[in-house]
Design a protein around this motif. Structure first.
Motif, PDB file in Angstrom:
ATOM      1  N   ILE A   5       1.077  -1.236  -0.038  1.00  0.00           N
ATOM      2  CA  ILE A   5       0.022  -0.002  -0.113  1.00  0.00           C
ATOM      3  C   ILE A   5       0.740   1.144   0.066  1.00  0.00           C
ATOM      4  O   ILE A   5       1.897   1.396   0.646  1.00  0.00           O
ATOM      5  N   ARG A   6       0.246   2.341  -0.775  1.00  0.00           N
ATOM      6  CA  ARG A   6       1.070   3.472  -0.957  1.00  0.00           C
ATOM      7  C   ARG A   6       0.743   4.612   0.221  1.00  0.00           C
ATOM      8  O   ARG A   6      -0.412   4.522   0.814  1.00  0.00           O
ATOM      9  N   THR A  60      -1.897  -0.517  11.200  1.00  0.00           N
ATOM     10  CA  THR A  60      -1.603  -2.018  11.201  1.00  0.00           C
ATOM     11  C   THR A  60      -0.624  -2.134   9.951  1.00  0.00           C
ATOM     12  O   THR A  60       0.348  -2.915   9.876  1.00  0.00           O
ATOM     13  N   HIS A  61      -0.798  -1.278   8.806  1.00  0.00           N
ATOM     14  CA  HIS A  61       0.246  -1.278   7.682  1.00  0.00           C
ATOM     15  C   HIS A  61       1.714  -0.821   8.264  1.00  0.00           C
ATOM     16  O   HIS A  61       2.501  -1.499   7.847  1.00  0.00           O
ATOM     17  N   ARG A  66       2.707  -0.946  11.388  1.00  0.00           N
ATOM     18  CA  ARG A  66       3.406  -1.896  12.039  1.00  0.00           C
ATOM     19  C   ARG A  66       3.941  -3.164  11.405  1.00  0.00           C
ATOM     20  O   ARG A  66       4.894  -3.638  11.717  1.00  0.00           O
ATOM     21  N   ALA A  67       3.109  -3.592  10.075  1.00  0.00           N
ATOM     22  CA  ALA A  67       3.721  -4.526   9.561  1.00  0.00           C
ATOM     23  C   ALA A  67       5.122  -4.156   8.853  1.00  0.00           C
ATOM     24  O   ALA A  67       5.838  -5.155   8.704  1.00  0.00           O
ATOM     25  N   LEU A  68       5.110  -3.055   8.325  1.00  0.00           N
ATOM     26  CA  LEU A  68       6.286  -2.588   7.652  1.00  0.00           C
ATOM     27  C   LEU A  68       7.653  -2.551   8.554  1.00  0.00           C
ATOM     28  O   LEU A  68       8.699  -3.064   8.215  1.00  0.00           O
ATOM     29  N   ASN A  69       7.013  -2.222   9.823  1.00  0.00           N
ATOM     30  CA  ASN A  69       8.290  -1.893  10.723  1.00  0.00           C
ATOM     31  C   ASN A  69       8.592  -3.226  11.389  1.00  0.00           C
ATOM     32  O   ASN A  69       9.888  -3.598  11.530  1.00  0.00           O
TER      33      ASN A  69
END
Length: 77
Positions: free
Chosen positions: A40-41, A50-51, A53-56
């Motif tokens: 996702i951009r 949540t995006h 957190r996932a990327l971290n």
């Protein structure tokens, strides 16, 4: 009783296994890069914490991998 002849075991060389593992690593990196491009951009209205957190979490694990590769390269020198 017939004598059974056996072949002498050949020593296992690490080069082929290393080459295979190296190629797998490169394939995984390419897959990760493609998946990162599909994420996702930041300007997407559906972006949520949540995006982030996932990327971290991805970054933390990639950091561990980078440290391991660096450590392996330094052990070789």
């Amino acid at each position: 009783m017939a004598k059974i002849e056996t072949l002498a075991a050949r020593p296992v060389e690490p080069a082929a296994a290393y080459d295979n593992a190296h190629q797998i690593s490169r394939d995984l990196l390419q897959h990760i890069e493609l998946q990162l491009d599909r994420m996702i951009r930041p300007d997407n209205k559906a972006l949520r914490w949540t995006h982030v957190r996932a990327l971290n979490l991805v970054n933390a694990q990639l950091s561990e991998v980078a440290a391991l590769v660096n450590e392996t390269n330094n052990a070789r020198n």
